[in-house]
Design a protein around this motif. Sequence first.
Motif, PDB file in Angstrom:
ATOM      1  N   LYS B 145       0.838  -1.261   0.010  1.00  0.00           N
ATOM      2  CA  LYS B 145       0.133  -0.058   0.169  1.00  0.00           C
ATOM      3  C   LYS B 145       0.987   1.251   0.165  1.00  0.00           C
ATOM      4  N   PRO B 146       1.801   1.484  -1.100  1.00  0.00           N
ATOM      5  CA  PRO B 146       2.705   2.548  -1.111  1.00  0.00           C
ATOM      6  C   PRO B 146       1.885   3.669  -1.288  1.00  0.00           C
ATOM      7  N   GLN B 147       2.523   4.755  -1.082  1.00  0.00           N
ATOM      8  CA  GLN B 147       1.902   6.158  -1.482  1.00  0.00           C
ATOM      9  C   GLN B 147       2.455   6.577  -2.857  1.00  0.00           C
ATOM     10  N   LEU B 148       3.741   6.060  -3.247  1.00  0.00           N
ATOM     11  CA  LEU B 148       4.401   5.992  -4.317  1.00  0.00           C
ATOM     12  C   LEU B 148       4.889   4.642  -4.697  1.00  0.00           C
ATOM     13  N   LEU B 149       4.456   4.359  -5.904  1.00  0.00           N
ATOM     14  CA  LEU B 149       4.899   3.327  -6.730  1.00  0.00           C
ATOM     15  C   LEU B 149       6.179   3.761  -7.814  1.00  0.00           C
ATOM     16  N   ILE B 150       7.164   3.085  -7.733  1.00  0.00           N
ATOM     17  CA  ILE B 150       8.147   3.461  -8.835  1.00  0.00           C
ATOM     18  C   ILE B 150       8.439   2.190  -9.751  1.00  0.00           C
ATOM     19  N   LEU B 151       8.224   2.541 -10.817  1.00  0.00           N
ATOM     20  CA  LEU B 151       8.179   1.096 -11.687  1.00  0.00           C
ATOM     21  C   LEU B 151       9.242   1.646 -12.656  1.00  0.00           C
ATOM     22  N   ASP B 152      10.196   0.677 -13.030  1.00  0.00           N
ATOM     23  CA  ASP B 152      11.199   0.703 -14.015  1.00  0.00           C
ATOM     24  C   ASP B 152      10.908  -0.074 -15.247  1.00  0.00           C
ATOM     25  N   GLU B 153      10.716   0.170 -16.312  1.00  0.00           N
ATOM     26  CA  GLU B 153      10.294  -0.675 -17.571  1.00  0.00           C
ATOM     27  C   GLU B 153       9.113  -1.791 -16.900  1.00  0.00           C
ATOM     28  N   PRO B 154       8.037  -1.502 -16.299  1.00  0.00           N
ATOM     29  CA  PRO B 154       7.327  -2.400 -15.535  1.00  0.00           C
ATOM     30  C   PRO B 154       6.765  -3.634 -16.176  1.00  0.00           C
ATOM     31  N   VAL B 155       6.245  -3.274 -17.612  1.00  0.00           N
ATOM     32  CA  VAL B 155       5.274  -4.315 -18.237  1.00  0.00           C
ATOM     33  C   VAL B 155       6.012  -5.298 -19.223  1.00  0.00           C
ATOM     34  N   ASP B 156       7.394  -5.131 -19.270  1.00  0.00           N
ATOM     35  CA  ASP B 156       8.032  -5.720 -20.280  1.00  0.00           C
ATOM     36  C   ASP B 156       8.047  -7.331 -19.799  1.00  0.00           C
ATOM     37  N   GLY B 157       7.756  -8.211 -20.896  1.00  0.00           N
ATOM     38  CA  GLY B 157       7.596  -9.388 -20.534  1.00  0.00           C
ATOM     39  C   GLY B 157       6.176  -9.933 -20.162  1.00  0.00           C
ATOM     40  N   LEU B 158       5.191  -8.913 -19.990  1.00  0.00           N
ATOM     41  CA  LEU B 158       3.761  -9.349 -20.035  1.00  0.00           C
ATOM     42  C   LEU B 158       3.212  -9.349 -21.100  1.00  0.00           C
ATOM     43  N   ASP B 159       2.156 -10.295 -21.164  1.00  0.00           N
ATOM     44  CA  ASP B 159       1.200 -10.710 -22.143  1.00  0.00           C
ATOM     45  C   ASP B 159       0.203  -9.332 -22.058  1.00  0.00           C
ATOM     46  N   PRO B 160      -0.376  -8.912 -23.140  1.00  0.00           N
ATOM     47  CA  PRO B 160      -1.438  -7.880 -23.383  1.00  0.00           C
ATOM     48  C   PRO B 160      -2.248  -8.018 -22.235  1.00  0.00           C
ATOM     49  N   VAL B 161      -3.043  -8.902 -22.121  1.00  0.00           N
ATOM     50  CA  VAL B 161      -4.204  -9.162 -21.119  1.00  0.00           C
ATOM     51  C   VAL B 161      -3.578  -8.560 -19.645  1.00  0.00           C
ATOM     52  N   MET B 162      -2.500  -9.173 -19.420  1.00  0.00           N
ATOM     53  CA  MET B 162      -1.924  -8.913 -17.998  1.00  0.00           C
ATOM     54  C   MET B 162      -1.557  -7.434 -17.951  1.00  0.00           C
ATOM     55  N   ARG B 163      -0.949  -7.080 -18.902  1.00  0.00           N
ATOM     56  CA  ARG B 163      -0.667  -5.486 -18.933  1.00  0.00           C
ATOM     57  C   ARG B 163      -1.727  -4.861 -18.668  1.00  0.00           C
ATOM     58  N   ARG B 164      -2.887  -5.215 -19.489  1.00  0.00           N
ATOM     59  CA  ARG B 164      -4.165  -4.385 -19.246  1.00  0.00           C
ATOM     60  C   ARG B 164      -4.600  -4.528 -17.856  1.00  0.00           C
ATOM     61  N   GLN B 165      -4.516  -5.864 -17.314  1.00  0.00           N
ATOM     62  CA  GLN B 165      -4.996  -6.191 -15.857  1.00  0.00           C
ATOM     63  C   GLN B 165      -4.012  -5.304 -14.795  1.00  0.00           C
ATOM     64  N   ILE B 166      -2.894  -5.151 -14.993  1.00  0.00           N
ATOM     65  CA  ILE B 166      -1.901  -4.617 -14.038  1.00  0.00           C
ATOM     66  C   ILE B 166      -2.254  -3.103 -14.104  1.00  0.00           C
ATOM     67  N   TRP B 167      -2.119  -2.464 -15.339  1.00  0.00           N
ATOM     68  CA  TRP B 167      -2.825  -1.046 -15.349  1.00  0.00           C
ATOM     69  C   TRP B 167      -3.837  -0.701 -14.631  1.00  0.00           C
ATOM     70  N   ASN B 168      -4.806  -1.438 -14.813  1.00  0.00           N
ATOM     71  CA  ASN B 168      -6.334  -1.385 -14.234  1.00  0.00           C
ATOM     72  C   ASN B 168      -6.209  -1.365 -12.515  1.00  0.00           C
ATOM     73  N   ILE B 169      -5.336  -2.103 -12.163  1.00  0.00           N
ATOM     74  CA  ILE B 169      -5.207  -2.483 -10.693  1.00  0.00           C
ATOM     75  C   ILE B 169      -4.560  -1.134 -10.316  1.00  0.00           C
ATOM     76  N   LEU B 170      -3.458  -0.617 -11.038  1.00  0.00           N
ATOM     77  CA  LEU B 170      -2.541   0.681 -10.691  1.00  0.00           C
ATOM     78  C   LEU B 170      -3.387   1.886 -10.796  1.00  0.00           C
ATOM     79  N   LEU B 171      -4.190   1.886 -11.646  1.00  0.00           N
ATOM     80  CA  LEU B 171      -5.189   3.082 -11.801  1.00  0.00           C
ATOM     81  C   LEU B 171      -6.146   3.193 -10.837  1.00  0.00           C
ATOM     82  N   ASN B 172      -6.652   1.829 -10.552  1.00  0.00           N
ATOM     83  CA  ASN B 172      -7.719   1.861  -9.467  1.00  0.00           C
ATOM     84  C   ASN B 172      -6.847   2.367  -8.122  1.00  0.00           C
TER      85      ASN B 172
END
Lengths: 647, 300
Positions: B145-172
């Motif tokens: 539960k960070p106030q700041l999440l730092i991501l360095d090249e975060p979605v490299d190696g993820l399939d498109p569905v999982m990318r979308r999933q992760i971004w959804n969680i993050l944006l949420n």
Amino acid sequence: MKSKTSFFNKMIFRKDITRFWPLWTLQLVIGLLGVIIPALSQMSYINNLQTHSAKTEYKIDYLTGYIQNSCLSPYIMVLCIVVAASVFLYLTRERETYTIHSFPMKRVHIFTSHYLAGMVMLIVPALIIQVCLMLLIVTNGVGVILPYAGIYLLEWILQVFFYYNLACAVVMVTGNAFMNFVIYGVLNCLVAGVAMLYSMLAEIFVYGNQGFALYDIVENPVIRGLTPMAFFMTHTLRGDARGIYTMVDGNHAIFHYDQLLQEMGKTAFYLIPAVLMLAIAIGLYRIRQLESAGDTIAFSWGRPVFRIVFVFCSSLLFAAGVYAIGFGNIINDNAYGRKFNIVLGLVIVGTILFYFIANMILDKSFFIWKKTSYWRMGLFVVLMIFGMIGVRNGQFGSGLPAFDKVQKVGVSLEYNGENSYETPTFYLTGSQAIRQAYELNQDILKYGRNIKESSNGNQNAIRIKYTLTGGKERTLYYQVEASSEGKKIMNQMKQFIRKQPDMCELLYGKGYATKLQKAMYVSGMSVDWVKDGDETVSKWLSEEEGYPLVEDNTDDQELRNELYRAVIRDIQDGNCDLFYQEQANSFIVSLTDDGGETRYQEVQITAKCTNTLKVIEKLGLAKQSGRKWETPHGTLGETSSSVPSGN
Amino acid sequence: MIQGKDICKRFGDFQALDHANFHVPKGAVYGLVGPNGAGKSTLLRHVAGIFRQDRGELLVDGEKVFENPAAKAKLTFIPDDIFYFRQANLKEMKKYYEGIYPTFDTELFDKLLECFPAVDRKKNIRRMSKGMQKQAAFLLAISCKPQLLILDEPVDGLDPVMRRQIWNILLNAVSEEQMTVLVSSHNLRELEDVCDHVGIMHKGQVILERSLSELQGSVTKLQMAFEGDEMPDITGRFEVMNHTQLGRVHTLIVKGDQRELGDYLATFHPLVMDMLPLTLEEIFIYELGGENYEVKDIIL
């Protein structure tokens, strides 16, 4: 927001303990296989002996040995660097180190957590092994050695504290796992190693420098103190345990723990550097740049230090090694100028070569030509040249000591021919005699500088031992050619000694007449070759041949005194050949007092030494026959084979 | 949330950060873009409190972050190359994170685990695929539960569905928890979809920093045709970043206010005039083209 972290993190600690389980498990296995199981087996064997009058002594003897084995210094040393390198391994890997340092913890807390985990991994298995050993001791009824085991456990902990802290400091200096081991190893023997290298080189080209002996180097308390590996390995705690206990009867022993505790005190002295190392390790960790993960040296200021130490040691080692392999057998003479030129050339080549190699190691690249600072390298080469010239010219403790520091001078002459022999050492303590000896030494040096090529004849030698203020000693050993000039030098020194008013004082020190002769003996021998069938052999008197004076036998004290007085008289009368020129079938009488002043001196008894020979006749080792004296090996003073010329 | 002033960092002879200035507002999704070697990862490592800057000041939520556990407890960092302990599985890593982060939320972790059904909590993480490891990293990081999440090249190696999933969680999390996300990526199209602020880095400096809408509004792609082959000179009034001509059609990339530009060009009575929105990728290419960045080969 309040952080969960305190001075250390339990999670990191636990993770290290579980992650590096092979380390402490291996220690336990080694302890079990190396100490507990053999001890168990031995105790079982002793207990099953049907008849043995001193089972307890037998048990104590073995168990003290096992206790010592459980505390081997080299093992602790290796263990400590392995553990330190493991718990701080993440510092050598970018990925790991970045992740761990992104966690909400201060560096000092991260350090403490890993440090304590490592310490626990080192101490706890040792504790378990010691507890098992103590149980074995108690169950075998030799509880008297429990304090002995306790002292060794404490010794283990103290050594671990020093070695581990040093290892942690080393780990903080470098960012490379391999270099951890290299730097740690080098640091543990750097001072003795440099002293050894220096002596090796000085021996090659400095006229008068005595051959080096590793033992002598490590004997120096300063060098040994700064070489922890040597200190702990030569620790008397490693000695025979039998020296520190006495058996009252077969089943009771009294331990003399004062000696052990005294030794422990020496180890405890290392607590100071150990604490200092720990402080250095923490300090370095706090300022460490994490991007140095993988680098040979983690700090920019450490790079020149590494380069200097590496180039200095490597170039000297290179020069000594290449000289020994390539030139040692070719230039086996006194041409010190030529030797120096070769060694100097090798040092210059070594410095340049290893300067490049140091940069390759530091930059992790072969292509360092453009990055290398050539003016710095040049400066280093110049400094090395000056250093070498300094060594040759007697700076840095390789030449004559300062005259005003000389307290005593010991001189002995060595003749090498078909038979080699050396005169006793004549100790000069008068200020005028010291000055004259010092001036003669300067003449020898002048002679040495002019030697261009060695003659093919046998070389003689002059050994001059200076005792300096503070008790320091420096021994210079000059090989002298069998040339006319060389012989002149030898004769000058001989004449100088002969002119001294009291030869007995030179040999046995002041107050020689009243000294108690405790361990005086006739080491009766023949330095000459004696015909034994077809062979010529050198024969020595032995107890079987009737040698009566056994060392330390107090019953012979009167006889010893008599012999000593006779020898003194003969020396004073000039009957003895102190320069050992008449070889045939002679007796040598060795005189040793208990004052610590003198020593073990040998003088030759010639046929003229009637005072001494009459006492020796009483011992049954000589018999007067007319004007001659018969000895077990022939007639005294008559040659059975060739006699050395006496040079 | 993050304020960086004149941050400098030198690695030996290499100046990795050269007076970098940037500002990340609270609750923003800030995309850091730039060519290889621009200093993005270095900057992120400074923000994560791993590196100490040689010069300058870096504040996270008003606090210095280096050697400050209180500030670091507010952030989690997912590097491009994720580290897990050898032999550790997700369950053990979760325990480890629990012991490290005071804000670690076990319930959230269990809930999120359902969103990553492919991640086996008992399997050795190092034996998982790169994509799985990334998922595990997100799982652990968000559970803190960070106030700041730092991501360095975060979605490299993820399939498109999982990318979308992760971004959804993050944006949420951004919308619900006011979490700030600082992300570096080369995937500009993806950043364009999720970022509201963008910083472009080049040679250790943040050369451009705007909100995405402002950035896209400030650079315009124009396609115009005039009576003759020549077009009027507008360089005195607007900054023309790029000008190409194909027959009578002129294509221009122009910096400046879009409306003002349209009104001004209309006075020349062009035969055709189209104003097209610029993608982040185009802005990136044209911005860096101006910085002597050799993009010609890439465009070709």
